[in-house]
Motif scaffolding. Structure first.
Motif: not given
Ligand code: CP
Ligand code: NVA
Length: 303
Positions: A211-219, A241-244, A248-256
């Protein structure tokens, strides 16, 4: 003019932080173009390390030299500090010799006592509580790759530590949304959350890293056990479960972007495929410690 200490992002005005970042960008470009000026010629920075360091130590040392100044490297254990001379007396003595003091130490109170008793600028090179120099480099790096950070969304996943505390302060000072996912018992200190919210920080807390990384610009993440916190180390299964990782990275924006202050514990908070992958800007981030801190030094010393 009153002394300019760089103790925390919350202790410096939004305008001055932005001026420093703008200055860091200019200094970086000039360095790359081969321009060398020496605005801090004749100035000496004392650096006290009560904890290990690679990036902070080398980037302050090189930065000071590039600005024409010099450094003295000290460790608390080798000073009379290690034989119970007070921080206050140490601050008064060092202020008679040097033009600025950078300290990496344990409790934030030690930094504040140094600052209260020094008559030269003091810079926070990391305490148990915060790491403001790191955030200056992080925001600079974000903006280099993704444009103005204001209005963007940054996601933190992992331990609620000193870097997160400065990120919370940064979210208010630089006006971005911050999503935070930490396991129960690893929450950041409430005072940083309160300060951020009171100053316009747009914060979202969740237990779900997805949920935190969903659509994020940066992780962003950091180690699961910070220096000096080994006594409160918790089983890795709490943090796993909090490992990047790539999923997990795939849930952020494509260019995150992926950021980590380093040192990284590969296979723990981040996998090789992420830290060595296309989203990762961790080595730009490490480089920018140099440029951002030169701007901090110039601001503190009026150069
Ligand atoms: N990121 C950071 O502060 O690194 P060091 O501990 O190597 O200084
Ligand atoms: N949170 C980490 C940061 C290291 C640069 C620590 O305090 O050890």
């Amino acid at each position: 003019m009153s002394l300019r200490h760089f103790t925390d992002l919350s202790a410096v005005s939004e305008g001055d932080l932005r001026l420093m970042l703008d200055d860091a960008v200019v200094r970086k470009a000039r360095l790359k173009a081969g321009e060398r000026t020496k605005p801090l010629e004749g100035k000496v920075l004392a650096m006290i390390f009560d904890k290990p360091s690679t990036r902070t130590r080398v980037s302050f040392d090189v930065g000071m030299r590039q600005l024409g100044g010099e450094t003295i490297m000290l460790t608390g254990a080798e000073m009379q500090l290690g034989r119970s001379e007070t921080i206050a007396d140490t601050a008064k003595v060092l202020s008679r010799y040097v033009d600025a003091i950078m300290i990496r130490t344990t409790s934030h109170d030690r930094l504040l006592e140094l600052t209260e008793n020094a008559t030269v600028p003091v810079i926070n090179g990391l305490t148990d509580d915060t790491h403001p120099c790191q955030l200056m480099a992080d925001i600079m790096t974000f903006e280099e790759h993704s444009g103005p950070v204001a209005g963007k969304t940054i996601a933190w996943t992992g331990d609620g530590n000193n870097v997160l505390h400065s990120l919370l302060e940064a979210s208010a000072q630089f006006r971005f949304n911050l999503n935070v996912a930490v396991p129960e018992g690893s929450e950041p200190a409430q005072k940083h959350v309160d300060w951020s919210r009171a100053h316009g920080g747009m914060l979202n807390f969740t237990r779900s890293p997805e949920e935190a990384v969903h659509d994020a610009d940066c992780v962003v993440t950091d180690c699961w056990v910070s220096m000096g916190q080994e006594h409160r180390a918790r089983g890795h299964n709490v943090f796993s479960p909090y490992q990047v990782n790539a999923a997990l990275m795939a849930k952020a924006k494509p260019d995150a972007l992926f950021m980590h202050c380093l040192p990284a514990h590969r296979g723990e908070e981040v996998t090789d495929e992420v830290i060595d992958g296309p989203h990762s800007v961790v080595f730009d981030e490490a480089e920018n410690r140099l440029h951002a801190q030169k701007a901090v030094l110039a601001w503190c010393l009026g150069a």
